[in-house]
Design a protein around this motif. Structure first.
Motif, PDB file in Angstrom:
ATOM      1  N   LEU A  20       0.744  -1.152   0.058  1.00  0.00           N
ATOM      2  CA  LEU A  20       0.080   0.032  -0.217  1.00  0.00           C
ATOM      3  C   LEU A  20       0.822   1.155   0.161  1.00  0.00           C
ATOM      4  CD1 LEU A  20      -2.927   1.073   0.180  1.00  0.00           C
ATOM      5  CD2 LEU A  20      -2.287   1.130   2.710  1.00  0.00           C
ATOM      6  N   ILE A  21       0.704   2.132  -0.914  1.00  0.00           N
ATOM      7  CA  ILE A  21       1.627   3.179  -1.107  1.00  0.00           C
ATOM      8  C   ILE A  21       0.805   4.524  -0.616  1.00  0.00           C
ATOM      9  CG2 ILE A  21       2.721   4.814  -2.745  1.00  0.00           C
ATOM     10  CD1 ILE A  21       3.360   2.384  -4.332  1.00  0.00           C
ATOM     11  N   SER A  22      -0.401   4.662  -0.725  1.00  0.00           N
ATOM     12  CA  SER A  22      -1.169   5.793  -0.101  1.00  0.00           C
ATOM     13  C   SER A  22      -2.517   5.472   0.034  1.00  0.00           C
ATOM     14  CB  SER A  22      -0.845   6.881  -1.324  1.00  0.00           C
ATOM     15  OG  SER A  22      -1.774   6.632  -2.426  1.00  0.00           O
ATOM     16  N   ALA A  23      -3.149   6.324   0.709  1.00  0.00           N
ATOM     17  CA  ALA A  23      -4.519   6.123   1.131  1.00  0.00           C
ATOM     18  C   ALA A  23      -5.027   7.269   1.767  1.00  0.00           C
ATOM     19  CB  ALA A  23      -4.851   4.991   2.103  1.00  0.00           C
ATOM     20  N   ASP A  24      -5.970   8.016   1.236  1.00  0.00           N
ATOM     21  CA  ASP A  24      -6.504   9.142   1.810  1.00  0.00           C
ATOM     22  C   ASP A  24      -7.900   9.003   2.459  1.00  0.00           C
ATOM     23  OD1 ASP A  24      -8.403   8.508  -0.397  1.00  0.00           O
ATOM     24  OD2 ASP A  24      -8.463  10.360  -1.162  1.00  0.00           O
ATOM     25  N   VAL A  25      -7.566   7.969   3.026  1.00  0.00           N
ATOM     26  CA  VAL A  25      -8.753   7.421   4.323  1.00  0.00           C
ATOM     27  C   VAL A  25      -9.061   8.340   5.556  1.00  0.00           C
ATOM     28  CG1 VAL A  25      -7.479   5.795   5.567  1.00  0.00           C
ATOM     29  CG2 VAL A  25      -9.993   5.607   5.440  1.00  0.00           C
ATOM     30  N   PHE A  26      -8.232   9.037   5.829  1.00  0.00           N
ATOM     31  CA  PHE A  26      -8.025  10.277   6.831  1.00  0.00           C
ATOM     32  C   PHE A  26      -8.891  11.315   6.679  1.00  0.00           C
ATOM     33  CE2 PHE A  26      -4.307   7.423   7.720  1.00  0.00           C
ATOM     34  CZ  PHE A  26      -4.730   6.672   8.567  1.00  0.00           C
ATOM     35  N   SER A  27      -9.291  11.599   5.270  1.00  0.00           N
ATOM     36  CA  SER A  27     -10.121  13.007   4.991  1.00  0.00           C
ATOM     37  C   SER A  27     -11.367  12.697   5.576  1.00  0.00           C
ATOM     38  CB  SER A  27     -10.136  12.993   3.593  1.00  0.00           C
ATOM     39  OG  SER A  27      -8.961  13.036   2.875  1.00  0.00           O
ATOM     40  N   ALA A  28     -11.896  14.065   6.047  1.00  0.00           N
ATOM     41  CA  ALA A  28     -13.358  13.786   6.589  1.00  0.00           C
ATOM     42  C   ALA A  28     -14.268  13.909   5.366  1.00  0.00           C
ATOM     43  CB  ALA A  28     -13.295  15.105   7.438  1.00  0.00           C
ATOM     44  N   PRO A  29     -15.437  13.392   5.889  1.00  0.00           N
ATOM     45  CA  PRO A  29     -16.429  13.065   4.965  1.00  0.00           C
ATOM     46  C   PRO A  29     -17.065  14.724   4.544  1.00  0.00           C
ATOM     47  CG  PRO A  29     -17.222  12.345   6.974  1.00  0.00           C
ATOM     48  CD  PRO A  29     -15.709  12.680   7.206  1.00  0.00           C
ATOM     49  N   GLU A  30     -18.076  14.743   3.667  1.00  0.00           N
ATOM     50  CA  GLU A  30     -18.762  15.884   3.175  1.00  0.00           C
ATOM     51  C   GLU A  30     -19.543  16.270   4.687  1.00  0.00           C
ATOM     52  OE1 GLU A  30     -21.791  17.840   0.487  1.00  0.00           O
ATOM     53  OE2 GLU A  30     -21.268  15.948  -0.028  1.00  0.00           O
ATOM     54  N   ASN A  31     -19.441  17.661   4.841  1.00  0.00           N
ATOM     55  CA  ASN A  31     -20.235  18.110   6.214  1.00  0.00           C
ATOM     56  C   ASN A  31     -21.481  18.818   5.559  1.00  0.00           C
ATOM     57  OD1 ASN A  31     -21.244  19.256   8.324  1.00  0.00           O
ATOM     58  ND2 ASN A  31     -19.652  20.515   8.960  1.00  0.00           N
ATOM     59  N   GLN A  32     -22.641  18.224   5.428  1.00  0.00           N
ATOM     60  CA  GLN A  32     -23.975  18.638   4.831  1.00  0.00           C
ATOM     61  C   GLN A  32     -24.565  19.545   5.753  1.00  0.00           C
ATOM     62  OE1 GLN A  32     -25.582  14.801   3.953  1.00  0.00           O
ATOM     63  NE2 GLN A  32     -24.357  14.432   2.363  1.00  0.00           N
ATOM     64  N   ILE A  33     -24.602  20.678   5.251  1.00  0.00           N
ATOM     65  CA  ILE A  33     -25.409  21.756   6.183  1.00  0.00           C
ATOM     66  C   ILE A  33     -26.536  22.379   5.685  1.00  0.00           C
ATOM     67  CG2 ILE A  33     -25.062  24.253   7.163  1.00  0.00           C
ATOM     68  CD1 ILE A  33     -21.767  23.356   7.482  1.00  0.00           C
ATOM     69  N   GLN A  34     -27.621  22.115   6.170  1.00  0.00           N
ATOM     70  CA  GLN A  34     -28.878  22.910   5.890  1.00  0.00           C
ATOM     71  C   GLN A  34     -29.130  24.572   6.459  1.00  0.00           C
ATOM     72  OE1 GLN A  34     -32.397  20.705   6.603  1.00  0.00           O
ATOM     73  NE2 GLN A  34     -33.802  22.309   6.042  1.00  0.00           N
ATOM     74  N   ALA A  35     -28.909  25.095   5.396  1.00  0.00           N
ATOM     75  CA  ALA A  35     -29.162  26.600   6.095  1.00  0.00           C
ATOM     76  C   ALA A  35     -30.532  27.205   5.664  1.00  0.00           C
ATOM     77  CB  ALA A  35     -28.095  27.603   5.911  1.00  0.00           C
ATOM     78  N   ASP A  36     -31.277  27.729   6.252  1.00  0.00           N
ATOM     79  CA  ASP A  36     -32.675  28.274   5.814  1.00  0.00           C
ATOM     80  C   ASP A  36     -32.525  29.785   5.960  1.00  0.00           C
ATOM     81  OD1 ASP A  36     -33.551  25.796   5.296  1.00  0.00           O
ATOM     82  OD2 ASP A  36     -34.894  25.898   7.113  1.00  0.00           O
ATOM     83  N   ALA A  37     -33.012  30.603   5.045  1.00  0.00           N
ATOM     84  CA  ALA A  37     -33.013  31.901   5.016  1.00  0.00           C
ATOM     85  C   ALA A  37     -34.163  32.571   6.123  1.00  0.00           C
ATOM     86  CB  ALA A  37     -33.478  32.638   3.577  1.00  0.00           C
ATOM     87  N   LEU A  38     -33.386  33.654   6.549  1.00  0.00           N
ATOM     88  CA  LEU A  38     -34.357  34.137   7.647  1.00  0.00           C
ATOM     89  C   LEU A  38     -35.274  35.209   7.058  1.00  0.00           C
ATOM     90  CD1 LEU A  38     -31.297  35.314  10.294  1.00  0.00           C
ATOM     91  CD2 LEU A  38     -33.170  33.188  10.423  1.00  0.00           C
ATOM     92  N   PRO A  39     -36.426  35.169   7.419  1.00  0.00           N
ATOM     93  CA  PRO A  39     -37.786  35.807   7.012  1.00  0.00           C
ATOM     94  C   PRO A  39     -37.248  37.537   7.111  1.00  0.00           C
ATOM     95  CG  PRO A  39     -38.391  34.951   8.769  1.00  0.00           C
ATOM     96  CD  PRO A  39     -37.135  34.396   8.594  1.00  0.00           C
ATOM     97  N   GLU A  40     -37.493  38.241   6.180  1.00  0.00           N
ATOM     98  CA  GLU A  40     -37.248  39.835   6.227  1.00  0.00           C
ATOM     99  C   GLU A  40     -36.149  40.322   6.771  1.00  0.00           C
ATOM    100  OE1 GLU A  40     -40.878  41.509   8.028  1.00  0.00           O
ATOM    101  OE2 GLU A  40     -42.134  39.804   6.970  1.00  0.00           O
ATOM    102  N   THR A  41     -35.012  39.385   6.611  1.00  0.00           N
ATOM    103  CA  THR A  41     -33.739  39.955   7.085  1.00  0.00           C
ATOM    104  C   THR A  41     -32.543  39.358   6.149  1.00  0.00           C
ATOM    105  OG1 THR A  41     -32.252  40.379   8.852  1.00  0.00           O
ATOM    106  CG2 THR A  41     -33.446  38.128   8.841  1.00  0.00           C
ATOM    107  N   ASP A  42     -31.279  39.878   6.369  1.00  0.00           N
ATOM    108  CA  ASP A  42     -30.384  39.074   5.510  1.00  0.00           C
ATOM    109  C   ASP A  42     -29.530  37.969   6.356  1.00  0.00           C
ATOM    110  OD1 ASP A  42     -29.991  41.300   3.575  1.00  0.00           O
ATOM    111  OD2 ASP A  42     -28.933  42.480   4.933  1.00  0.00           O
TER     112      ASP A  42
END
Length: 170
Positions: A20-42
């Motif tokens: 085995l020469i290389s393995a990128d197994v230690f990378s983190a998985p995708e962080n799936q973030i759900q962000a909802d817009a705030l009403p009437e504001t930025d």
């Protein structure tokens, strides 16, 4: 040399002609973030965050002393990589880190009479690895009062899922 196994197949076994020469197994998985817009504001508000599955790649070399031996080793390697839901164990931090994995793509490039290179893409459905060794988080303690607080400290970088065993004696 880092030790690595997929199921029962040793991916770091120079005596068998597998490196085995290389393995990128230690990378983190995708962080799936759900962000909802705030009403009437930025801006927005984070309402859910979770880690998804991840893919990682392991690559290395197969080498024997004869062409016939190389062809047999390639077949053995492909058979070992075709197993479903196998542990992918790799040395980490003085112990062994385990990922549940399935091989998705196996590529073998014949690069000479007795040598071939390989690359295997794995899918880890839960995306996280765990230590194969268990540890006691608290010392067994006799409690003789009606209430008691026992602090619990868990190491690592992922949500803890400890198994707590309680023994009641009269």
């Amino acid at each position: 040399m880092i030790g690595a196994k997929f199921g029962s197949f040793n991916m770091q076994d120079p005596t068998a002609g597998v490196w085995l020469i290389s393995a990128d197994v230690f990378s983190a998985p995708e962080n799936q973030i759900q962000a909802d817009a705030l009403p009437e504001t930025d801006g927005s508000l984070i309402v859910q965050q979770r880690f998804g599955s991840k893919t990682f790649t392991a690559s290395g070399r197969l080498r024997t002393t004869t062409r016939t031996g190389l062809e047999a080793l390639m077949d053995t390697f492909k058979l070992a990589m075709s197993q479903k839901n196998q542990p992918f164990d790799i040395d980490f931090g003085g112990g062994v880190r385990r990922y549940l994995a399935n091989s998705q793509n196996v590529t073998i490039v014949d690069s000479g009479l007795t040598t071939a290179s390989y690359s295997v893409q794995f899918l880890s459905p839960d995306g996280m690895g765990w230590d194969v060794n268990s540890s006691s988080l608290i010392t067994p303690t006799g409690i003789t009062t009606s209430t008691s607080l026992i602090p619990l400290t868990v190491g690592g970088t992922y949500k803890a899922e400890p198994i707590i065993t309680l023994a009641l004696n009269t």
